[in-house]
Design a protein around this motif. Sequence first.
Motif, mmCIF file in Angstrom:
data_model
loop_
_atom_site.group_PDB
_atom_site.id
_atom_site.type_symbol
_atom_site.label_atom_id
_atom_site.label_comp_id
_atom_site.label_asym_id
_atom_site.label_seq_id
_atom_site.Cartn_x
_atom_site.Cartn_y
_atom_site.Cartn_z
ATOM 1 N N GLN A 95 46.567 -3.029 -28.967
ATOM 2 C CA GLN A 95 45.419 -2.060 -29.079
ATOM 3 C C GLN A 95 44.401 -2.838 -31.069
ATOM 4 N N THR A 96 45.011 -3.685 -31.434
ATOM 5 C CA THR A 96 45.268 -4.031 -32.660
ATOM 6 C C THR A 96 43.880 -4.867 -32.732
ATOM 7 N N VAL A 97 43.833 -5.507 -31.428
ATOM 8 C CA VAL A 97 42.915 -6.728 -31.331
ATOM 9 C C VAL A 97 41.893 -6.307 -30.860
ATOM 10 N N ILE A 98 42.096 -4.961 -30.316
ATOM 11 C CA ILE A 98 40.685 -4.330 -29.731
ATOM 12 C C ILE A 98 39.650 -3.646 -31.137
ATOM 13 N N ASN A 99 40.542 -3.890 -31.664
ATOM 14 C CA ASN A 99 39.786 -2.734 -32.689
ATOM 15 C C ASN A 99 38.993 -3.209 -33.328
ATOM 16 N N ALA A 100 39.746 -4.938 -33.515
ATOM 17 C CA ALA A 100 39.236 -5.752 -34.706
ATOM 18 C C ALA A 100 37.857 -6.268 -33.970
ATOM 19 N N LEU A 101 37.922 -6.483 -32.285
ATOM 20 C CA LEU A 101 37.018 -6.567 -31.439
ATOM 21 C C LEU A 101 35.362 -5.453 -31.967
ATOM 22 N N LEU A 102 35.846 -4.924 -31.488
ATOM 23 C CA LEU A 102 35.195 -3.600 -31.406
ATOM 24 C C LEU A 102 34.293 -3.120 -32.900
ATOM 25 N N PHE A 103 35.223 -3.392 -34.097
ATOM 26 C CA PHE A 103 35.043 -3.016 -34.800
ATOM 27 C C PHE A 103 34.224 -4.091 -35.737
ATOM 28 N N SER A 104 33.899 -5.571 -35.044
ATOM 29 C CA SER A 104 33.450 -6.231 -35.821
ATOM 30 C C SER A 104 32.158 -6.603 -34.513
ATOM 31 N N LEU A 105 32.320 -6.122 -33.451
ATOM 32 C CA LEU A 105 30.876 -5.713 -32.439
ATOM 33 C C LEU A 105 30.086 -4.614 -33.705
ATOM 34 N N GLU A 106 30.628 -3.637 -33.956
ATOM 35 C CA GLU A 106 29.898 -2.598 -34.745
ATOM 36 C C GLU A 106 29.007 -3.535 -35.950
ATOM 37 N N TYR A 107 29.705 -3.438 -36.826
ATOM 38 C CA TYR A 107 28.949 -4.574 -37.949
ATOM 39 C C TYR A 107 28.095 -5.575 -37.592
ATOM 40 N N CYS A 108 28.248 -6.726 -36.846
ATOM 41 C CA CYS A 108 27.719 -7.689 -36.359
ATOM 42 C C CYS A 108 26.296 -6.606 -35.784
ATOM 43 N N GLY A 109 26.752 -5.756 -34.714
ATOM 44 C CA GLY A 109 25.846 -5.412 -33.985
ATOM 45 C C GLY A 109 24.901 -4.778 -34.552
ATOM 46 N N VAL A 110 25.263 -3.716 -35.484
ATOM 47 C CA VAL A 110 23.654 -2.632 -36.043
ATOM 48 C C VAL A 110 23.337 -3.887 -36.992
ATOM 49 N N ASN A 111 23.937 -5.216 -37.886
ATOM 50 C CA ASN A 111 23.230 -5.629 -38.739
ATOM 51 C C ASN A 111 22.082 -6.675 -37.541
ATOM 52 N N ALA A 112 22.101 -7.078 -36.671
ATOM 53 C CA ALA A 112 21.491 -7.728 -35.559
ATOM 54 C C ALA A 112 20.809 -6.603 -34.939
ATOM 55 N N VAL A 113 21.033 -5.725 -34.028
ATOM 56 C CA VAL A 113 19.831 -4.638 -33.946
ATOM 57 C C VAL A 113 18.349 -4.808 -34.855
ATOM 58 N N PHE A 114 19.262 -4.172 -36.328
ATOM 59 C CA PHE A 114 17.892 -3.438 -36.885
ATOM 60 C C PHE A 114 17.442 -4.753 -37.547
ATOM 61 N N THR A 115 17.858 -5.512 -37.280
ATOM 62 C CA THR A 115 17.109 -7.377 -37.557
ATOM 63 C C THR A 115 16.206 -7.510 -36.811
ATOM 64 N N ILE A 116 16.546 -7.165 -35.554
ATOM 65 C CA ILE A 116 15.058 -7.913 -34.641
ATOM 66 C C ILE A 116 14.185 -6.962 -34.427
ATOM 67 N N MET A 117 14.353 -5.369 -35.300
ATOM 68 C CA MET A 117 13.564 -4.678 -35.026
ATOM 69 C C MET A 117 12.847 -4.933 -35.558
ATOM 70 N N ILE A 118 13.093 -5.244 -37.155
ATOM 71 C CA ILE A 118 12.615 -5.645 -38.283
ATOM 72 C C ILE A 118 11.610 -7.128 -38.663
ATOM 73 N N CYS A 119 12.204 -7.652 -37.695
ATOM 74 C CA CYS A 119 11.456 -9.149 -38.131
ATOM 75 C C CYS A 119 10.930 -9.805 -36.879
ATOM 76 N N GLU A 120 9.738 -10.638 -37.393
ATOM 77 C CA GLU A 120 8.759 -11.365 -35.598
ATOM 78 C C GLU A 120 9.819 -12.264 -35.128
ATOM 79 N N GLN A 121 9.474 -12.190 -33.479
ATOM 80 C CA GLN A 121 11.066 -12.842 -32.520
ATOM 81 C C GLN A 121 10.311 -14.358 -33.606
ATOM 82 N N GLU A 122 9.444 -15.103 -33.237
ATOM 83 C CA GLU A 122 9.068 -16.027 -33.690
ATOM 84 C C GLU A 122 10.145 -16.704 -34.828
#
Length: 242
Positions: A95-122
């Motif tokens: 559960q410790t490994v899963i929690n670390a994995l999910l939290f990291s996905l949430e933290y980095c995923g939020v940054n990635a999704v928002f950045t992709i939304m507001i930045c030019e793909q090029e």
Amino acid sequence: MKYKLKINLLQTAFIAAYWIIYNFRMIPYGGKISDYTVLSQSLMNTGGGYNSSLWAVGLVMTIIFSIAHNYSFSASSMAIVKYGRGKYILNDIKQTVINALLFSLEYCGVNAVFTIMICEQELLVSSKYFLLTLLYFITRFSYFLVLGSLLLFMYYIFKFKRVYMIIAVLIMLAMNSLPYLMIEKGIIFFADYVNDWMQNGTFDLMDYIKNTLICIITSAILITGTRLIFLKKDILIHEEEN
């Protein structure tokens, strides 16, 4: 399962709000960001803002993760008897490994999704943003895995007492402050290679591998120590006395 899903949804909502608060002024109104400076010195800057190693991750996210991770632990004599010590502690480790994995996905995923939304793909492609995001995710997962392993270790050291979380967080904050104590680099700061990548176009692969391995080995040592402590301590008697 529903309860854990609720925790993850709350975490993601908090992280998303945190991202918006820090980057609101950079969100374009009509069109998308094409300025490399904005991407390199603001959106992907580990020296400040959403990705700040010292403040955002090293303090705020460290505390949020610790509080959420605490709800994964449910010491129960009945469960220990039913599943056996070996299987019980293995479940906590998993559960410790899963929690670390999910939290990291949430933290980095939020940054990635928002950045992709507001930045030019090029802009993202030319800066190799997607490769950097993958490497950055591994970095943050390594950090939260160490934190989760430390929390688990302290949980059994202090025999389920809530003070374990305060002690673990203080230890982690001290480790993150090592550079300010004139000791080369804390675990949290090796993510600052992101700035070299974005601002100087450099990346030290061997240093990245070395620091990632340090995190993994540290987690393995803490997990091994936790397992030994749990198997040797009279957990059942102590829990019944509390």
